[in-house]
Every structure is written in structure tokens, then in C-alpha cells.
Scaffold this active site. Sequence first.
Site, short mmCIF file in Angstrom:
data_model
loop_
_atom_site.label_atom_id
_atom_site.label_comp_id
_atom_site.label_asym_id
_atom_site.label_seq_id
_atom_site.Cartn_x
_atom_site.Cartn_y
_atom_site.Cartn_z
N ARG A 180 0.84 -1.20 0.00
CA ARG A 180 0.00 0.00 0.00
C ARG A 180 0.88 1.25 0.00
O ARG A 180 0.58 2.23 -0.69
CB ARG A 180 -0.95 0.01 1.20
N CYS A 238 -1.15 5.85 9.18
CA CYS A 238 -1.52 4.55 8.61
C CYS A 238 -2.65 4.80 7.62
O CYS A 238 -2.62 5.77 6.88
CB CYS A 238 -1.92 3.57 9.71
#
Length: 283
Positions: A180, A238
Site C-alpha cells: 500500500r 496509517c
Amino acid sequence: MNAIITATELASELTGDYPPVVLDVRWQLSVAKAAGEPPFDGRAAYASGHVPGAVYVDLDRELAGAPGARGRHPLPDLAVFGAAMRRAGVSAARPVVVYDGGQGWAAARAWWLLRWTGHPNVRVLDGGLPFWRGDLSVDEPVPSEGDFDPAPAVGGLLDADGAAALARSGVLFDARAGERYRGEVEPIDPVGGHIPGAVSAPTTENVGPDGRFLPAEELVDRFKALGASDGTEVGVYCGSGVSGAHEVLALAVAGIPAALYVGSWSEWSSDPSRPVATGPDPQ
């Protein structure tokens, strides 16, 4: 004070003269499910068995605000958060232990919020409920009302601009999975990649195969190798401020203070004016 506690230590403290308040924060990220598979229900999991005396706390409703421009799990309204903590029996003078189903992310979110709003003694059960060796209870306790009044700290929290600046002046860790970070996949947010200058530091690499944190000295070595040397200002983000809290907890175990960008990638990527980096290089 340690940021984590073992199941053996918790069992001992619960039989002592001054037992901690215990919070059950079982939660799982809501992503697309296979046809017919119901979403995870933390309250149902709690009702089926929990650490005796533990009170259930709902991450989505009590530890976060409504999803929107500030991200998927923005800061909660402090009045709502404070009321939830007092309902659970949290008081400033009584220690708190938080656990979840084992991943540690949700428990860390509760730990971070309580610490950031001024509670002096909060720990996370290392490894979560799977490591509890005592009996489980199905009784839902009704604790005496606590007196905790959240008072946010001056530091410890980053907004988008602060995260961007810290990526240049200090070290900003991206706690998501490496793919990611690199922008190879993005299952949730509108854009893949990372904040320019951020360093990939998946929070999954802070724990061993059993889900418990690595020893503190190993975490120190890991974070120093990633740029968190003595005196370096450190921040974490995050996807939406949940797994990032777990990385802040890991840094605390290592003795390294760190700030959390709560809006994280879910906020950053929703603003097309903000730059996006891809690939393994921070820039």
C-alpha cells in the site's frame, strides 16, 4: 511505566487490592466481505465471553468520530469519548488495561486516546484475548461511574500539514503494508501511495509470529535502522489512525515518543491537492 502488560500480570493485578479497569475493544477493519458473510460484531464477541469485569468499548462510535473529510476514523468528540470512559468506570487515579481480539490495533487506539487526553496509567494486554488463560465471563458488569475528564495534550497529534512537515524535518513512519505504501494496491482509499518523505515501517513487523510485541531492544534496533535516532522527532500514520496507534505503542515500548497523524492516508488521499509518492523510495 510499561505500555504493555502480560496476561499473567493482568491476572495477578485483578486479584489484588487495587485492580485495574479493563476495557474490551474488539474490532476488525470493515472491508468488502464474501457474499453472505456478516461483518464482524465486536459487541457480540464480547457477549460470548470476555475477561471478567471487562467493559466493552465501541471503537467506531466511542473512539472515533463519523467518517468524512477528516478520514475514516477521525478523533471522536471528546464529550462522547469522555462519557464512554466514565461509563466504563475509568478514573484518573485508577490504572486501565485495554485488550482486543489479538491484532492489537483497536486496543492501541484506546491506549493512545487515553494517554493523549491525560490518563497517566494505561497499558495494552500484549497479544490480546488469545493469551488470557483465565476463565471468560458472559456477565456484563455495570461499574461505578468514573471521573476521567479528557484533556488533550499539547503535543502528540499531527494534522496533514504537520505530517508533511515532519516527513522533511524528522521521520514520518507509514505503518501500512508495504504494497500500500508503494501504491501497488489500494483496497480502501481513492489513491495509492504515500506521503512524500514518509518511511515504510509496517506495524506487522513490530510483533512476532504469535502476535506479541518484539522485545524492546529489538524494537529499538528496528526503529533506529529506519531513522529514529536519538533526538529525532517521530510521527506515524496509517490508513485511518488505528494501526498507526499500534506503531506508536511499539515505539513507546522501545522508549521512543511519537506523534500520531489520526486522519492518516484516508484524509490525505481524499484531498487531490496533496502530493502523492509511489514506489519504494520515500520521495
